[in-house]
Write a protein that holds these residues in place. Structure first.
Motif, PDB file in Angstrom:
ATOM      1  N   ASP A  76       0.835  -1.190   0.000  1.00 14.57           N
ATOM      2  CA  ASP A  76       0.000   0.000   0.000  1.00 14.57           C
ATOM      3  C   ASP A  76       0.876   1.249   0.000  1.00 14.57           C
ATOM      4  O   ASP A  76       2.102   1.169   0.016  1.00 14.57           O
ATOM      5  N   ALA A  77       0.222   2.416  -0.016  1.00 13.70           N
ATOM      6  CA  ALA A  77       0.948   3.682  -0.109  1.00 13.70           C
ATOM      7  C   ALA A  77       1.858   3.901   1.092  1.00 13.70           C
ATOM      8  O   ALA A  77       2.982   4.386   0.950  1.00 13.70           O
ATOM      9  N   ALA A  78       1.380   3.560   2.278  1.00  8.74           N
ATOM     10  CA  ALA A  78       2.194   3.755   3.476  1.00  8.74           C
ATOM     11  C   ALA A  78       3.449   2.887   3.430  1.00  8.74           C
ATOM     12  O   ALA A  78       4.546   3.337   3.787  1.00  8.74           O
ATOM     13  N   ALA A  79       3.291   1.655   2.990  1.00  3.81           N
ATOM     14  CA  ALA A  79       4.445   0.758   2.879  1.00  3.81           C
ATOM     15  C   ALA A  79       5.413   1.255   1.817  1.00  3.81           C
ATOM     16  O   ALA A  79       6.640   1.138   1.970  1.00  3.81           O
ATOM     17  N   TYR A  80       4.873   1.819   0.744  1.00  6.60           N
ATOM     18  CA  TYR A  80       5.717   2.375  -0.317  1.00  6.60           C
ATOM     19  C   TYR A  80       6.573   3.518   0.224  1.00  6.60           C
ATOM     20  O   TYR A  80       7.786   3.563  -0.003  1.00  6.60           O
ATOM     21  N   GLU A  81       5.932   4.456   0.953  1.00  7.47           N
ATOM     22  CA  GLU A  81       6.668   5.591   1.514  1.00  7.47           C
ATOM     23  C   GLU A  81       7.745   5.111   2.481  1.00  7.47           C
ATOM     24  O   GLU A  81       8.874   5.608   2.469  1.00  7.47           O
ATOM     25  N   ALA A  82       7.413   4.139   3.320  1.00  8.78           N
ATOM     26  CA  ALA A  82       8.382   3.616   4.290  1.00  8.78           C
ATOM     27  C   ALA A  82       9.555   2.944   3.586  1.00  8.78           C
ATOM     28  O   ALA A  82      10.718   3.088   4.001  1.00  8.78           O
ATOM     29  N   ALA A  83       9.254   2.215   2.506  1.00 10.53           N
ATOM     30  CA  ALA A  83      10.317   1.535   1.765  1.00 10.53           C
ATOM     31  C   ALA A  83      11.260   2.541   1.117  1.00 10.53           C
ATOM     32  O   ALA A  83      12.483   2.348   1.105  1.00 10.53           O
ATOM     33  N   VAL A  84      10.709   3.627   0.584  1.00  6.64           N
ATOM     34  CA  VAL A  84      11.535   4.659  -0.046  1.00  6.64           C
ATOM     35  C   VAL A  84      12.430   5.332   0.987  1.00  6.64           C
ATOM     36  O   VAL A  84      13.624   5.565   0.748  1.00  6.64           O
ATOM     37  N   VAL A  85      11.883   5.658   2.165  1.00  8.01           N
ATOM     38  CA  VAL A  85      12.669   6.299   3.221  1.00  8.01           C
ATOM     39  C   VAL A  85      13.817   5.405   3.661  1.00  8.01           C
ATOM     40  O   VAL A  85      14.974   5.853   3.800  1.00  8.01           O
ATOM     41  N   ALA A  86      13.538   4.130   3.878  1.00 10.91           N
ATOM     42  CA  ALA A  86      14.584   3.196   4.316  1.00 10.91           C
ATOM     43  C   ALA A  86      15.671   3.048   3.262  1.00 10.91           C
ATOM     44  O   ALA A  86      16.869   3.004   3.580  1.00 10.91           O
ATOM     45  N   TRP A  87      15.263   3.004   2.015  1.00 11.53           N
ATOM     46  CA  TRP A  87      16.225   2.880   0.911  1.00 11.53           C
ATOM     47  C   TRP A  87      17.100   4.120   0.815  1.00 11.53           C
ATOM     48  O   TRP A  87      18.327   4.010   0.679  1.00 11.53           O
ATOM     49  N   ARG A  88      16.502   5.296   0.936  1.00 15.13           N
ATOM     50  CA  ARG A  88      17.290   6.534   0.875  1.00 15.13           C
ATOM     51  C   ARG A  88      18.261   6.623   2.043  1.00 15.13           C
ATOM     52  O   ARG A  88      19.410   7.042   1.885  1.00 15.13           O
ATOM     53  N   ASP A  89      17.807   6.250   3.229  1.00 11.23           N
ATOM     54  CA  ASP A  89      18.684   6.309   4.404  1.00 11.23           C
ATOM     55  C   ASP A  89      19.905   5.418   4.231  1.00 11.23           C
ATOM     56  O   ASP A  89      21.025   5.791   4.594  1.00 11.23           O
ATOM     57  N   GLU A  90      19.697   4.225   3.676  1.00 11.65           N
ATOM     58  CA  GLU A  90      20.826   3.306   3.480  1.00 11.65           C
ATOM     59  C   GLU A  90      21.755   3.827   2.391  1.00 11.65           C
ATOM     60  O   GLU A  90      22.984   3.698   2.501  1.00 11.65           O
ATOM     61  N   ARG A  91      21.207   4.433   1.354  1.00 11.11           N
ATOM     62  CA  ARG A  91      22.045   5.055   0.328  1.00 11.11           C
ATOM     63  C   ARG A  91      22.950   6.120   0.947  1.00 11.11           C
ATOM     64  O   ARG A  91      24.147   6.173   0.653  1.00 11.11           O
ATOM     65  N   VAL A  92      22.377   6.981   1.778  1.00 13.93           N
ATOM     66  CA  VAL A  92      23.144   8.053   2.418  1.00 13.93           C
ATOM     67  C   VAL A  92      24.252   7.469   3.300  1.00 13.93           C
ATOM     68  O   VAL A  92      25.388   7.957   3.286  1.00 13.93           O
ATOM     69  N   ARG A  93      23.932   6.437   4.044  1.00 10.28           N
ATOM     70  CA  ARG A  93      24.940   5.821   4.912  1.00 10.28           C
ATOM     71  C   ARG A  93      26.114   5.292   4.089  1.00 10.28           C
ATOM     72  O   ARG A  93      27.281   5.519   4.435  1.00 10.28           O
ATOM     73  N   ARG A  94      25.819   4.601   3.007  1.00  8.75           N
ATOM     74  CA  ARG A  94      26.879   4.030   2.174  1.00  8.75           C
ATOM     75  C   ARG A  94      27.696   5.122   1.481  1.00  8.75           C
ATOM     76  O   ARG A  94      28.928   5.007   1.371  1.00  8.75           O
ATOM     77  N   LEU A  95      27.027   6.160   1.014  1.00 10.55           N
ATOM     78  CA  LEU A  95      27.744   7.234   0.332  1.00 10.55           C
ATOM     79  C   LEU A  95      28.644   8.004   1.297  1.00 10.55           C
ATOM     80  O   LEU A  95      29.767   8.370   0.942  1.00 10.55           O
ATOM     81  N   ARG A  96      28.167   8.260   2.498  1.00  5.85           N
ATOM     82  CA  ARG A  96      29.003   8.986   3.451  1.00  5.85           C
ATOM     83  C   ARG A  96      30.290   8.215   3.742  1.00  5.85           C
ATOM     84  O   ARG A  96      31.380   8.800   3.775  1.00  5.85           O
ATOM     85  N   ALA A  97      30.163   6.909   3.930  1.00 12.57           N
ATOM     86  CA  ALA A  97      31.348   6.094   4.179  1.00 12.57           C
ATOM     87  C   ALA A  97      32.317   6.174   3.002  1.00 12.57           C
ATOM     88  O   ALA A  97      33.542   6.269   3.189  1.00 12.57           O
ATOM     89  N   ALA A  98      31.779   6.156   1.776  1.00 11.35           N
ATOM     90  CA  ALA A  98      32.636   6.210   0.593  1.00 11.35           C
ATOM     91  C   ALA A  98      33.310   7.568   0.467  1.00 11.35           C
ATOM     92  O   ALA A  98      34.521   7.656   0.176  1.00 11.35           O
ATOM     93  N   ILE A  99      32.556   8.647   0.681  1.00 13.78           N
ATOM     94  CA  ILE A  99      33.123   9.990   0.537  1.00 13.78           C
ATOM     95  C   ILE A  99      34.209  10.232   1.569  1.00 13.78           C
ATOM     96  O   ILE A  99      35.308  10.721   1.250  1.00 13.78           O
ATOM     97  N   GLU A 100      33.949   9.883   2.820  1.00 14.94           N
ATOM     98  CA  GLU A 100      34.938  10.105   3.864  1.00 14.94           C
ATOM     99  C   GLU A 100      36.155   9.213   3.692  1.00 14.94           C
ATOM    100  O   GLU A 100      37.266   9.584   4.081  1.00 14.94           O
ATOM    101  N   GLY A 101      35.957   8.061   3.048  1.00 13.14           N
ATOM    102  CA  GLY A 101      37.082   7.162   2.843  1.00 13.14           C
ATOM    103  C   GLY A 101      37.906   7.469   1.617  1.00 13.14           C
ATOM    104  O   GLY A 101      39.098   7.126   1.560  1.00 13.14           O
ATOM    105  N   GLU A 102      37.292   8.113   0.608  1.00  7.00           N
ATOM    106  CA  GLU A 102      37.952   8.280  -0.687  1.00  7.00           C
ATOM    107  C   GLU A 102      38.315   9.716  -1.036  1.00  7.00           C
ATOM    108  O   GLU A 102      39.116   9.942  -1.943  1.00  7.00           O
TER     109      GLU A 102
END
Length: 257
Positions: A76-102
């Motif tokens: 449903d729409a609520a699950a869709y919004e939650a899935a997008v938020v979780a996906w974006r948060d994990e993207r940010v976490r991975r990118l921050r580690a890469a930027i600070e490391g590289e």
């Protein structure tokens, strides 16, 4: 301080890369690429080709960051919004580690954004989240040629009609209703061709896939008449490539007056 450059590289044709984008590419020391597994890795290869073409002598390093999986068909729409938020948060976490490391504290990093960074792309928001989370950096945005403008150029039509409004929306919203107050609707992110709901209406469609690439596909005409052709060539393209990147303009009567 680090500098992050968000660079629009156009909708596929290297000719869509602007002079400003080329100058930005040549400043970047490390490009951070969210690498999607499977057939979608074609988009990673396309980014590599852009760097090779416009920075052939001293290209910045490409840093590949695995793109986290995403639930694209929640209940449903609520699950869709939650899935997008979780996906974006994990993207940010991975990118921050890469930027600070590289990237050093005074380095210049870059993101190569398909189309234009301001239109249905999450990179600007992702960088804002990185900065809000404590990453020390400045950033700017370089405009690109969007899929919308590539679509209208390839079909040789204006985006708007005389004194008319245009709305850009998604397939998910089009499935709910035709937008109020507009006769010209650009639809993006539509994996199910929700325009089928309007096949019996007085509507023209201008459809395009893989815009600006050697695999470009174009179909136009009265929606009810050409929809079977769009469905056929789209299915064939998905079978051949494993993915489809398309968009379309729906143009409803009345015509220009």
């Amino acid at each position: 301080m680090r500098r992050l450059r968000i660079i629009g590289i156009g909708a596929g044709d290297p000719g869509f890369v602007t002079v400003e984008a080329v100058e930005a590419l040549r400043e970047v020391e490390a490009f951070f690429v969210l690498d999607k597994p499977g057939p979608a890795s074609d988009l990673t290869r396309a980014r590599e080709a852009i760097v090779d073409r416009f920075v052939p002598d001293d290209p910045g390093r490409l840093v590949y960051v695995p793109d986290p999986p995403r639930d694209r068909d929640p209940a449903d729409a609520a699950a869709y919004e939650a899935a997008v938020v979780a996906w974006r948060d994990e993207r940010v976490r991975r990118l921050r580690a890469a930027i600070e490391g590289e990237l050093g504290p005074d380095g210049v990093g870059g993101f190569l954004v398909w189309g234009d960074p301001s239109l249905y792309d999450g990179t600007i928001r992702m960088v804002e989240d990185l900065l809000a989370g404590g990453l020390e950096a400045d950033h700017d945005v370089v405009a690109g040629v969007s899929a919308v403008h590539a679509l209208t150029a390839r079909h040789r039509i204006p985006l708007n009609r005389v004194a008319g409004a245009v709305q850009i929306t998604t397939g998910r919203r089009l499935a709910q209703a035709w937008p109020d107050g507009v006769d010209d609707v650009v639809v993006m992110l539509d994996s199910h061709l929700e325009c089928r709901a309007y096949a019996d209406d007085d509507v023209d469609v201008y459809w395009g896939a893989y815009l600006g690439t050697p695999d470009e596909l174009l179909v136009s005409g009265r929606l009810g008449e050409v929809l079977p052709e769009i469905e056929r060539v789209r299915a064939q393209a998905r079978e051949r490539h494993g993915w489809v990147m398309d968009t379309y303009l729906l143009r409803r009567a009345p015509l220009d007056v």
